[in-house]
Design an enzyme around this catalytic site. Structure first.
Site, PDB file in Angstrom:
ATOM      1  N   ARG A  17       1.020  -0.992   0.391  1.00 51.65           N
ATOM      2  CA  ARG A  17       0.016   0.223  -0.082  1.00 51.65           C
ATOM      3  C   ARG A  17       0.937   1.635   0.033  1.00 51.65           C
ATOM      4  NH1 ARG A  17      -1.881  -0.296   6.284  1.00 51.65           N
ATOM      5  NH2 ARG A  17       0.247   0.487   7.078  1.00 51.65           N
ATOM      6  N   ASP A  38       6.410  -7.508   1.661  1.00 51.70           N
ATOM      7  CA  ASP A  38       5.517  -6.785   2.974  1.00 51.70           C
ATOM      8  C   ASP A  38       5.225  -7.968   3.676  1.00 51.70           C
ATOM      9  OD1 ASP A  38       3.782  -4.997   4.452  1.00 51.70           O
ATOM     10  OD2 ASP A  38       3.965  -3.604   2.699  1.00 51.70           O
ATOM     11  N   ASP A  61       9.479 -10.268   6.728  1.00 49.13           N
ATOM     12  CA  ASP A  61       9.449  -9.015   7.678  1.00 49.13           C
ATOM     13  C   ASP A  61      10.907  -8.514   7.023  1.00 49.13           C
ATOM     14  OD1 ASP A  61      10.197  -7.652   9.767  1.00 49.13           O
ATOM     15  OD2 ASP A  61       9.191  -8.731  11.517  1.00 49.13           O
ATOM     16  N   VAL A  62      11.076  -7.151   6.839  1.00 45.42           N
ATOM     17  CA  VAL A  62      12.662  -6.420   6.427  1.00 45.42           C
ATOM     18  C   VAL A  62      13.299  -6.571   8.181  1.00 45.42           C
ATOM     19  CG1 VAL A  62      11.679  -4.589   5.055  1.00 45.42           C
ATOM     20  CG2 VAL A  62      11.908  -4.049   7.396  1.00 45.42           C
ATOM     21  N   ASN A  88      11.862   0.734   1.404  1.00 47.64           N
ATOM     22  CA  ASN A  88      10.334   2.035   1.580  1.00 47.64           C
ATOM     23  C   ASN A  88       8.920   1.263   3.116  1.00 47.64           C
ATOM     24  OD1 ASN A  88       8.560   3.409   0.909  1.00 47.64           O
ATOM     25  ND2 ASN A  88       7.350   0.983   1.013  1.00 47.64           N
ATOM     26  N   TYR A 155      10.920   7.441  16.154  1.00 49.39           N
ATOM     27  CA  TYR A 155      11.220   7.491  14.155  1.00 49.39           C
ATOM     28  C   TYR A 155      12.196   8.307  14.150  1.00 49.39           C
ATOM     29  CZ  TYR A 155       9.319   7.983  10.361  1.00 49.39           C
ATOM     30  OH  TYR A 155       8.138   7.943   8.292  1.00 49.39           O
ATOM     31  N   LYS A 159      15.250   7.535  11.004  1.00 48.32           N
ATOM     32  CA  LYS A 159      14.838   8.359   9.705  1.00 48.32           C
ATOM     33  C   LYS A 159      16.478   9.253   9.594  1.00 48.32           C
ATOM     34  CE  LYS A 159      11.314   6.969   8.260  1.00 48.32           C
ATOM     35  NZ  LYS A 159      11.380   5.687   7.014  1.00 48.32           N
ATOM     36  N   VAL A 188       2.720  12.727   3.553  1.00 47.49           N
ATOM     37  CA  VAL A 188       1.893  11.894   2.662  1.00 47.49           C
ATOM     38  C   VAL A 188       1.057  11.344   3.126  1.00 47.49           C
ATOM     39  CG1 VAL A 188       2.906  10.242   0.850  1.00 47.49           C
ATOM     40  CG2 VAL A 188       4.773  11.707   1.831  1.00 47.49           C
ATOM     41  N   THR A 190      -0.944   8.916   3.725  1.00 51.13           N
ATOM     42  CA  THR A 190      -0.730   7.243   3.280  1.00 51.13           C
ATOM     43  C   THR A 190      -1.217   6.816   4.777  1.00 51.13           C
ATOM     44  OG1 THR A 190       1.135   7.119   3.964  1.00 51.13           O
ATOM     45  CG2 THR A 190       0.729   6.956   1.926  1.00 51.13           C
TER      46      THR A 190
HETATM   47  N1  NAD Z   1       3.200   9.249   5.361  1.00 47.97           N
HETATM   48  C1  NAD Z   1       3.937  10.342   5.386  1.00 47.97           C
HETATM   49  O1  NAD Z   1       3.765  10.986   6.067  1.00 47.97           O
HETATM   50  C2  NAD Z   1       5.678   9.894   5.172  1.00 47.97           C
HETATM   51  C3  NAD Z   1       6.329  10.976   5.421  1.00 47.97           C
HETATM   52  C4  NAD Z   1       7.844  10.164   5.378  1.00 47.97           C
HETATM   53  C5  NAD Z   1       8.801   9.460   4.809  1.00 47.97           C
HETATM   54  N2  NAD Z   1       7.989   8.044   5.108  1.00 47.97           N
HETATM   55  C6  NAD Z   1       8.105   6.575   5.315  1.00 47.97           C
HETATM   56  O2  NAD Z   1       7.921   6.279   3.905  1.00 47.97           O
HETATM   57  C7  NAD Z   1       7.775   5.025   3.452  1.00 47.97           C
HETATM   58  C8  NAD Z   1       6.100   4.549   3.257  1.00 47.97           C
HETATM   59  O3  NAD Z   1       4.835   4.671   3.995  1.00 47.97           O
HETATM   60  P1  NAD Z   1       3.851   4.991   3.668  1.00 47.97           P
HETATM   61  O4  NAD Z   1       3.727   6.324   3.838  1.00 47.97           O
HETATM   62  O5  NAD Z   1       3.278   4.497   2.512  1.00 47.97           O
HETATM   63  O6  NAD Z   1       3.031   4.607   4.845  1.00 47.97           O
HETATM   64  P2  NAD Z   1       2.610   2.894   4.641  1.00 47.97           P
HETATM   65  O7  NAD Z   1       2.068   2.780   6.425  1.00 47.97           O
HETATM   66  O8  NAD Z   1       0.820   3.123   4.188  1.00 47.97           O
HETATM   67  O9  NAD Z   1       3.091   1.317   3.923  1.00 47.97           O
HETATM   68  C9  NAD Z   1       4.451   1.173   4.676  1.00 47.97           C
HETATM   69  C10 NAD Z   1       4.309  -0.297   4.408  1.00 47.97           C
HETATM   70  O10 NAD Z   1       5.301  -1.004   4.676  1.00 47.97           O
HETATM   71  C11 NAD Z   1       5.076  -2.306   5.958  1.00 47.97           C
HETATM   72  N3  NAD Z   1       5.451  -2.667   6.801  1.00 47.97           N
HETATM   73  C12 NAD Z   1       5.714  -1.897   8.061  1.00 47.97           C
HETATM   74  N4  NAD Z   1       6.597  -2.867   8.582  1.00 47.97           N
HETATM   75  C13 NAD Z   1       6.875  -4.266   8.175  1.00 47.97           C
HETATM   76  C14 NAD Z   1       8.169  -5.025   7.947  1.00 47.97           C
HETATM   77  N5  NAD Z   1       8.690  -5.429   9.404  1.00 47.97           N
HETATM   78  N6  NAD Z   1       8.700  -5.715   7.082  1.00 47.97           N
HETATM   79  C15 NAD Z   1       7.690  -5.060   5.915  1.00 47.97           C
HETATM   80  N7  NAD Z   1       7.152  -4.498   5.395  1.00 47.97           N
HETATM   81  C16 NAD Z   1       6.807  -3.615   6.971  1.00 47.97           C
HETATM   82  C17 NAD Z   1       3.234  -1.980   5.735  1.00 47.97           C
HETATM   83  O11 NAD Z   1       2.384  -3.171   6.452  1.00 47.97           O
HETATM   84  C18 NAD Z   1       2.528  -0.875   4.615  1.00 47.97           C
HETATM   85  O12 NAD Z   1       2.236  -1.731   3.387  1.00 47.97           O
HETATM   86  C19 NAD Z   1       7.933   4.792   5.276  1.00 47.97           C
HETATM   87  O13 NAD Z   1       9.225   4.025   5.551  1.00 47.97           O
HETATM   88  C20 NAD Z   1       7.710   6.040   6.057  1.00 47.97           C
HETATM   89  O14 NAD Z   1       8.759   5.804   7.719  1.00 47.97           O
HETATM   90  C21 NAD Z   1       6.298   7.783   5.531  1.00 47.97           C
END
Ligand code: NAD
Length: 248
Positions: A17, A38, A61-62, A88, A155, A159, A188, A190
């Protein structure tokens, strides 16, 4: 006209997602074969099915070292090589509220997924990229990896760690034609934001000079650039995509 990623094979973590899904769809459109991974297996499989034969989903699981070995091996066995990795997958936990307030297990879980996961991904994908003769690794950090904030210490630490881990890897592999860059999204729209509630989300919107947060595609296009041969002299850099947040 050939796609911008014709002939490339990408592993994208957290691709069920959000941003990872957007990247998987965009990369496939641009001619790449994609391994989506994922912990959300039903959703991930659904996205891979929609993309078609150029996509493979693996439950992963990463934070688990042995699972990384299997993912890279399966990618190489299925598509012949791996040349792109998008680290990601990420989490932001509600319990990660402040230095005194954050339980140690929330700290460890955040670091395990957001930082150790990135380290392991690079560790296991580099040999495959070396064998292919080139590679591009894109590590998804955040504006939270560049500036502090009022909460989310685990967090921010994770990062920030990704930012310098990226530069270290970029220097180590520069002569081997393996590029390593970080991407720093602002907010973002999400699922990761939902547990923090609507009020928190509105505050995030207000904090961005553009007075909105991004759509996942707006980040995916930046990741595509770094993955593509158009970025052939770009390594160790930080691509900030944040509607002006860091510029203030
Ligand atoms: N959404 C924001 O505001 C934002 C801003 C800056 C950075 N980010 C970063 O962007 C990246 C993507 O996040 P997103 O916004 O799409 O959110 P999201 O929650 O929709 O996507 C994150 C995905 O990572 C998966 N995930 C979680 N733990 C996991 C694990 N142990 N192993 C494998 N997969 C795992 C989740 O199931 C999910 O599908 C993340 O690293 C997040 O920290 C997000």
């Amino acid at each position: 006209m050939a796609g911008r990623l014709e002939g490339e094979v990408a592993i994208i973590t957290g691709a069920a997602r959000g941003q990872g899904e957007a990247e998987a769809r965009l990369f496939a459109q641009e001619g790449a074969q994609v391994v989506l991974t994922d912990i959300l297996d039903e959703l991930g499989q659904q996205v891979a099915d929609e993309i078609g034969p150029a996509a493979l989903f693996l439950k992963h699981d990463v934070s688990q070292e042995d699972e990384w070995q299997r993912v890279v091996e399966t990618g190489v066995n299925t598509f012949g090589r791996v040349t792109i990795l998008v680290n990601n997958a990420g989490i932001g936990l509600r319990e990660d509220r402040g230095i005194e307030q954050t339980p140690l297990d929330a700290w460890h879980r955040t670091l395990a997924v957001n930082l150790t996961g990135v380290f392991l991904g690079m560790k296991y994908v580099v040999p495959a990229m070396r064998a292919a003769g080139h590679g591009s690794i894109i590590n998804i950090s955040s504006i939270a990896g560049m500036v502090g904030g009022g909460g989310l210490p685990a967090y921010h630490a994770s990062k920030g760690g990704v930012r310098l881990l990226t530069k270290t890897a970029a220097v180590q592999y520069a002569e081997e034609n393996i590029r390593v860059n970080s991407v720093h999204p602002g907010g973002v729209d999400t699922e990761i934001l939902n547990p923090f509630g609507e009020k928190w989300k509105q505050r995030a919107v207000d904090a961005h000079p553009m007075k909105r947060i991004a759509e996942a595609d707006e980040i995916a296009y930046g990741v595509l650039y770094l993955a593509s041969p158009e970025a052939s002299f770009v390594t160790g850099t930080e691509l900030v995509i944040d509607g002006g947040f860091i510029a203030r």
